[in-house]
Design an enzyme around this catalytic site. Structure first.
Site, PDB file in Angstrom:
ATOM      1  N   GLN A  34       0.802  -1.223   0.000  1.00  0.00           N
ATOM      2  CA  GLN A  34       0.000   0.000   0.000  1.00  0.00           C
ATOM      3  C   GLN A  34       0.838   1.279   0.000  1.00  0.00           C
ATOM      4  OE1 GLN A  34      -3.108   0.643  -0.453  1.00  0.00           O
ATOM      5  NE2 GLN A  34      -3.995  -1.395  -0.382  1.00  0.00           N
ATOM      6  N   SER A  51       3.526  -4.962  -4.838  1.00  0.00           N
ATOM      7  CA  SER A  51       2.720  -5.576  -5.889  1.00  0.00           C
ATOM      8  C   SER A  51       2.519  -4.618  -7.062  1.00  0.00           C
ATOM      9  CB  SER A  51       1.359  -5.994  -5.323  1.00  0.00           C
ATOM     10  OG  SER A  51       0.586  -6.661  -6.293  1.00  0.00           O
ATOM     11  N   HIS A  73      -0.019  -4.386  -9.319  1.00  0.00           N
ATOM     12  CA  HIS A  73      -1.352  -3.845  -9.630  1.00  0.00           C
ATOM     13  C   HIS A  73      -1.700  -2.622  -8.796  1.00  0.00           C
ATOM     14  CE1 HIS A  73      -2.477  -6.210  -6.073  1.00  0.00           C
ATOM     15  NE2 HIS A  73      -3.619  -5.560  -6.040  1.00  0.00           N
ATOM     16  N   THR A 114       8.734 -20.306 -14.376  1.00  0.00           N
ATOM     17  CA  THR A 114       9.359 -19.441 -15.376  1.00  0.00           C
ATOM     18  C   THR A 114       8.978 -17.981 -15.129  1.00  0.00           C
ATOM     19  OG1 THR A 114       9.238 -21.237 -16.986  1.00  0.00           O
ATOM     20  CG2 THR A 114       9.603 -19.012 -17.855  1.00  0.00           C
ATOM     21  N   CYS A 128      -9.191  -8.319  -0.831  1.00  0.00           N
ATOM     22  CA  CYS A 128      -9.039  -9.753  -0.599  1.00  0.00           C
ATOM     23  C   CYS A 128     -10.045 -10.285   0.415  1.00  0.00           C
ATOM     24  CB  CYS A 128      -7.620 -10.058  -0.128  1.00  0.00           C
ATOM     25  SG  CYS A 128      -6.375  -9.589  -1.335  1.00  0.00           S
TER      26      CYS A 128
END
Length: 302
Positions: free
Chosen positions: A97, A117, A119, A155, A244
């Protein structure tokens, strides 16, 4: 990871840590580690006295989210890092955040590891990063992997990594301008809901310890789920916790960390502003909330 100067099986985490952290901790608990959850003060900041008093000779790791995802409070990582350093304890912090929203340069140098993260900075979903202090020894959770020095198997998603890097560069250049914008939007929203101030409780710290684009609040007598649906009916998307937690009936973790009762905790809603949010959006949302609360004839939070 393992502490170079300390052995043990005790871990301290914030009571309101993100589900990803709490999920990993539960797995460690099943593996024999002892876990202590540290609550928040009424300001939404970690209780430093409780944190310090919970440390034992067996404590090897502390994990504290830099910015709480539900109410936007900025935790005092400098003070937490000093506690860890004085006790030779590793410190991990969830930067999801805060990364790209406030300057984390100094904080990054104080922790043993941090994660972020893509996104949350307008990059692709499903990609993120983790930093681990090179002086710290660690072994892979899943043995046998060769990618990323064995940190995780699979990968590498090169296009997503490249896109996240570009997103990080762009948001870094715009960070200070965006921060000022969100301060103005927050102020406008607070002014818009002034007519119902007796019915609302806002969970926030002082301005210097508060991310402006996240607003956590409750309206006395109105369940957050109902408020969310009413706002959605009027064209506004809000939530009752972090993304979430959507679809789960348990109260927001930050509410539990601050010691609110179940009834009050279920009245919680979360509002967040993004790059495309305008002043008109914020004012109209505030005005619609005033109408919803007034029609509901809610009680006072006092």
């Amino acid at each position: 990871m393992s502490s170079p100067n300390r052995k043990g099986n005790h871990i301290l985490i914030g009571m309101a840590e993100h589900s990803s952290i709490q999920g990993a901790i539960k797995r460690l608990e099943q593996a024999g580690y002892r876990i202590t959850l540290v609550p928040f003060q009424s300001s939404g900041l970690i209780d430093l006295e409780k944190l310090a008093s919970s440390i034992t000779t067996e404590t090897i790791l502390i994990s504290i989210q830099h910015v709480n995802s539900e109410i936007g409070t900025i935790q005092p990582l400098e003070r937490i890092a000093k506690i860890c350093k004085d006790n030779q304890i590793l410190l991990h912090s969830d930067f999801v955040q805060s990364f790209g929203k406030i300057d984390t340069t100094k904080m990054a140098s104080l922790v043993s590891s941090f994660s972020f993260s893509g996104h949350k900075i307008y990059g692709p979903k499903g990609i993120g990063g983790v930093y681990i202090d090179p002086s710290i020894s660690w072994s892979p959770f899943f043995p046998g992997g060769t990618h990323e020095k064995g940190l995780r198997p699979g990968t590498l998603n090169v296009p997503a990594i490249a896109a996240m890097t570009v997103a990080a560069q762009r948001i870094g250049n715009q960070m200070h301008e965006e921060y000022r914008k969100f301060l103005l939007l927050r102020k406008a929203f607070m002014e818009a809901i002034e007519p119902i101030k007796e019915s609302v409780q806002i969970f926030q710290a002082d301005e210097n310890a508060q991310l402006p684009q996240i607003i956590g609040l409750r309206f006395a007598g109105i369940e957050g789920q109902w408020m969310m649906l009413e706002c959605n009916r009027r064209g506004f998307a809000i939530s009752t916790g972090s993304a979430c937690q959507v679809g789960m009936q348990s109260p927001a973790k930050a509410m539990q960390a601050m010691g609110l009762g179940i009834r009050e905790a279920k009245e919680f809603i979360r509002i967040s502003f993004g790059r495309s949010t305008t002043l008109d959006d914020v004012v109209r949302l505030g005005q619609n909330i005033v109408i919803i609360v007034s029609e509901f004839k809610t009680t006072s939070v006092i």
